[in-house]
Write a protein that holds these residues in place. Structure first.
Motif, mmCIF file in Angstrom:
data_model
loop_
_atom_site.group_PDB
_atom_site.id
_atom_site.type_symbol
_atom_site.label_atom_id
_atom_site.label_comp_id
_atom_site.label_asym_id
_atom_site.label_seq_id
_atom_site.Cartn_x
_atom_site.Cartn_y
_atom_site.Cartn_z
ATOM 1 N N ALA A 108 23.718 73.713 30.714
ATOM 2 C CA ALA A 108 24.846 74.631 30.531
ATOM 3 C C ALA A 108 24.357 76.054 30.282
ATOM 4 C CB ALA A 108 25.720 74.161 29.374
ATOM 5 N N LEU A 109 23.292 76.199 29.504
ATOM 6 C CA LEU A 109 22.756 77.527 29.228
ATOM 7 C C LEU A 109 22.237 78.185 30.499
ATOM 8 C CD1 LEU A 109 21.944 79.686 27.146
ATOM 9 C CD2 LEU A 109 19.756 78.489 26.893
ATOM 10 N N LEU A 110 21.605 77.395 31.358
ATOM 11 C CA LEU A 110 21.074 77.933 32.608
ATOM 12 C C LEU A 110 22.152 78.076 33.675
ATOM 13 C CD1 LEU A 110 17.719 75.930 32.857
ATOM 14 C CD2 LEU A 110 18.049 78.264 32.027
ATOM 15 N N GLY A 111 23.288 77.428 33.468
ATOM 16 C CA GLY A 111 24.371 77.502 34.439
ATOM 17 C C GLY A 111 24.123 76.688 35.688
ATOM 18 N N ILE A 112 23.495 75.521 35.529
ATOM 19 C CA ILE A 112 23.170 74.687 36.678
ATOM 20 C C ILE A 112 23.627 73.261 36.432
ATOM 21 C CG2 ILE A 112 21.198 76.127 37.295
ATOM 22 C CD1 ILE A 112 19.361 74.078 36.089
ATOM 23 N N GLU A 113 23.603 72.454 37.495
ATOM 24 C CA GLU A 113 24.051 71.068 37.389
ATOM 25 C C GLU A 113 22.976 70.180 36.753
ATOM 26 O OE1 GLU A 113 27.174 69.880 38.099
ATOM 27 O OE2 GLU A 113 27.536 72.044 38.181
ATOM 28 N N THR A 114 23.423 69.066 36.192
ATOM 29 C CA THR A 114 22.530 68.188 35.441
ATOM 30 C C THR A 114 21.426 67.597 36.312
ATOM 31 O OG1 THR A 114 24.308 67.619 33.905
ATOM 32 C CG2 THR A 114 22.435 66.113 34.009
ATOM 33 N N ALA A 115 21.764 67.134 37.509
ATOM 34 C CA ALA A 115 20.758 66.492 38.368
ATOM 35 C C ALA A 115 19.665 67.483 38.752
ATOM 36 C CB ALA A 115 21.418 65.917 39.615
ATOM 37 N N ALA A 116 20.042 68.687 39.105
ATOM 38 C CA ALA A 116 19.047 69.712 39.441
ATOM 39 C C ALA A 116 18.176 70.021 38.235
ATOM 40 C CB ALA A 116 19.742 70.974 39.940
ATOM 41 N N TYR A 117 18.789 70.053 37.059
ATOM 42 C CA TYR A 117 18.033 70.330 35.829
ATOM 43 C C TYR A 117 16.992 69.254 35.564
ATOM 44 C CZ TYR A 117 17.036 71.001 30.868
ATOM 45 O OH TYR A 117 16.388 71.179 29.670
ATOM 46 N N LEU A 118 17.391 67.986 35.659
ATOM 47 C CA LEU A 118 16.460 66.903 35.350
ATOM 48 C C LEU A 118 15.297 66.857 36.341
ATOM 49 C CD1 LEU A 118 18.935 64.037 34.342
ATOM 50 C CD2 LEU A 118 17.598 65.540 32.848
ATOM 51 N N ASN A 119 15.583 67.099 37.605
ATOM 52 C CA ASN A 119 14.499 67.142 38.589
ATOM 53 C C ASN A 119 13.575 68.334 38.329
ATOM 54 O OD1 ASN A 119 14.673 65.091 41.037
ATOM 55 N ND2 ASN A 119 16.766 65.528 40.389
ATOM 56 N N GLY A 120 14.147 69.451 37.935
ATOM 57 C CA GLY A 120 13.326 70.612 37.594
ATOM 58 C C GLY A 120 12.472 70.364 36.365
ATOM 59 N N LEU A 121 13.021 69.653 35.384
ATOM 60 C CA LEU A 121 12.259 69.308 34.184
ATOM 61 C C LEU A 121 11.062 68.438 34.548
ATOM 62 C CD1 LEU A 121 11.892 69.211 31.103
ATOM 63 C CD2 LEU A 121 13.557 67.334 31.051
ATOM 64 N N ALA A 122 11.276 67.473 35.444
ATOM 65 C CA ALA A 122 10.175 66.616 35.877
ATOM 66 C C ALA A 122 9.097 67.425 36.592
ATOM 67 C CB ALA A 122 10.701 65.511 36.789
#
Length: 217
Positions: A108-122
């Motif tokens: 939410a802070l980055l303004g992006i979707e959850t799936a994109a966030y989790l893949n980016g975290l990985a």
């Protein structure tokens, strides 16, 4: 059929608007990806202030993409937008891992979707391998171990996110790639730790001191 011309004209107007929005989003998406790459390079050079500035710029670009596509959710969830968002998540979370900050930024802070966030975290965890190897070359074994621990923690928690690939955008495959990176890094760090213990156990003066890589530079 008396309204055929009007129907097609209205459709053409709609598609013209969608096309213009797409082109604007593509431009901002390319800028976002480029800025994230610059941020990651700055992190590996130890230029964390520049990296933070770049990440903030990338986040602003993500906001511009969202504004451009606010009326076109089908384009917002297209692959090229989500790929750009994944790059933002990778840069923002890697900055936390390298910078030693306590809290990760949220989707939410980055303004992006959850799936994109989790893949980016990985992918940020995978990028942590480079930092760990840099630390080993500088003789900073403790920092390399700390990065390995963070990589392992991320892998462990992400493997519990067990949903179909259509929901997570292929997170399972991303985690499989991360697992291989973590195990290679574990091997490198383990060898460095054992070598360090061996050197510490040798009698003083048995081995001539070696110049560090920084002194050679």
């Amino acid at each position: 059929m008396s309204n055929l011309q009007d129907v097609v004209a209205a459709a053409r107007a709609t598609l013209d608007e969608k096309y213009r929005a797409r082109e604007i989003a593509l431009a901002h998406g390319r800028a976002l990806t480029r800025t994230c790459a610059n941020a990651i390079r700055a992190m590996h050079r130890g230029e964390l202030a520049d990296a933070r500035t770049a990440v903030a710029g990338a986040q602003a670009e993500a906001g511009r993409v969202a504004d451009a596509l606010s009326a076109h959710p089908d384009l917002y969830f297209a692959g090229y937008v989500q790929d750009a968002h994944k790059e933002l998540a990778e840069a923002a979370t890697l900055l936390v891992l390298i910078g030693g900050e306590t809290d990760l930024p949220t989707p939410a802070l980055l303004g992006i979707e959850t799936a994109a966030y989790l893949n980016g975290l990985a992918e940020a965890a995978s990028e942590g391998r480079r930092h760990a190897l840099d630390c080993l070359r500088r003789g900073q074994i403790d920092r390399a171990e700390a990065m390995l621990g963070q990589m392992d923690d991320i892998l462990s928690i992400l493997t519990t996110v067990d949903y179909p690939d259509a929901v997570t955008s292929g997170l399972r495959r991303t985690c499989d790639a991360l697992r291989a990176v973590v195990e290679r890094t574990r091997g490198d760090v383990t060898i460095a730790v054992l070598q360090n213990r061996l050197l510490a156990a040798l009698p003083p003066g048995l081995i001539a001191p070696q110049p560090s890589l920084e002194e050679d530079a």
